[in-house]
Design an enzyme around this catalytic site. Structure first.
Site, PDB file in Angstrom:
ATOM      1  N   CYS A 142       7.946  30.872 -26.344  1.00  0.00           N
ATOM      2  CA  CYS A 142       8.207  29.979 -27.470  1.00  0.00           C
ATOM      3  C   CYS A 142       8.678  28.628 -26.930  1.00  0.00           C
ATOM      4  O   CYS A 142       8.837  28.448 -25.717  1.00  0.00           O
ATOM      5  CB  CYS A 142       9.248  30.594 -28.395  1.00  0.00           C
ATOM      6  N   CYS A 157      11.786  28.955 -24.880  1.00  0.00           N
ATOM      7  CA  CYS A 157      11.485  29.497 -23.546  1.00  0.00           C
ATOM      8  C   CYS A 157      11.023  28.383 -22.609  1.00  0.00           C
ATOM      9  O   CYS A 157      11.416  28.339 -21.447  1.00  0.00           O
ATOM     10  CB  CYS A 157      10.403  30.563 -23.634  1.00  0.00           C
ATOM     11  N   ARG A 180      12.870  27.079 -19.350  1.00  0.00           N
ATOM     12  CA  ARG A 180      12.132  27.026 -18.082  1.00  0.00           C
ATOM     13  C   ARG A 180      12.349  25.676 -17.405  1.00  0.00           C
ATOM     14  O   ARG A 180      12.528  25.599 -16.186  1.00  0.00           O
ATOM     15  CB  ARG A 180      10.646  27.261 -18.362  1.00  0.00           C
ATOM     16  N   CYS A 193      12.921  27.655 -34.862  1.00  0.00           N
ATOM     17  CA  CYS A 193      12.630  26.574 -33.916  1.00  0.00           C
ATOM     18  C   CYS A 193      11.259  25.988 -34.229  1.00  0.00           C
ATOM     19  O   CYS A 193      10.451  26.601 -34.923  1.00  0.00           O
ATOM     20  CB  CYS A 193      12.685  27.095 -32.484  1.00  0.00           C
ATOM     21  N   CYS A 210      10.237  32.032 -31.615  1.00  0.00           N
ATOM     22  CA  CYS A 210      11.590  32.072 -31.044  1.00  0.00           C
ATOM     23  C   CYS A 210      12.400  33.280 -31.510  1.00  0.00           C
ATOM     24  O   CYS A 210      13.250  33.767 -30.786  1.00  0.00           O
ATOM     25  CB  CYS A 210      12.357  30.805 -31.396  1.00  0.00           C
TER      26      CYS A 210
END
Length: 173
Positions: free
Chosen positions: A41, A44, A48, A105, A131
């Site tokens: 998502c 994520c 990252r 999100c 999300c």
């Protein structure tokens, strides 16, 4: 103890370990995405990028940790990335534990127009997941919950190293 922390931050090995741990997390994320078929998502993807900030801090600190300005630049980048990652992971956990139509999100990454990472490198930065979906768990914790612990640990160690480098004393000249 303070001298030990300062001397430790002035060596390359701790910075290599920091960069290696962040690289390991990013490789794991890519394995989950491309190997296991989990869809990242937008949170994520942002998490990252925060991990990549920790990786960049480790690489910067590795270049010449004996120089105070290099060491402090790396410590500040490390702290900023860990703090931002912790905030993102906490918000992501909130999306998962409190799903509602008002607590969602964005489905699109909000990158600057001059740096559209999702267009340039879609296999790495294109979000296509939800999300609030919990698609993976280990020991009863979801991936964002693990990231809360990981970023909190990064931040705690960064604060300890920073305090060790702030306290009076001479080392690493």
């Amino acid at each position: 103890m303070v001298e030990y922390l300062r001397a430790l931050a002035a060596q390359r090995l701790p910075w290599v370990l920091l960069a290696g741990s962040a690289l390991f997390l990013d490789v794991c994320a890519l394995f989950f995405q491309h190997g296991l078929g989990l869809h990242p998502c937008v949170m994520c993807i942002y998490e990252r990028i925060a991990t990549m900030g920790v990786l960049a801090a480790g690489l910067l600190g590795m270049t010449d940790p004996k120089r105070p300005w290099v060491r402090w630049s790396a410590i500040l980048l490390w702290g900023y990335s860990a703090f931002t990652g912790l905030q993102l992971a906490l918000r992501h956990v909130d999306y998962q534990l409190n799903p509602s139509p008002f607590n969602v999100c964005s489905p699109y990454a909000d990158f600057p127009s001059w740096l559209p990472l999702d267009k340039w490198i879609p296999w790495l930065f294109m979000p296509d997941g939800d999300c609030s979906e919990i698609s993976w768990q280990f020991l009863g914790f979801s991936m964002p919950q693990w990231l809360v612990a990981i970023f909190a640990a990064y931040l705690l160690v960064c604060v300890i190293v920073a305090v060790g480098n702030l306290v009076k004393g001479r080392c690493c000249q």
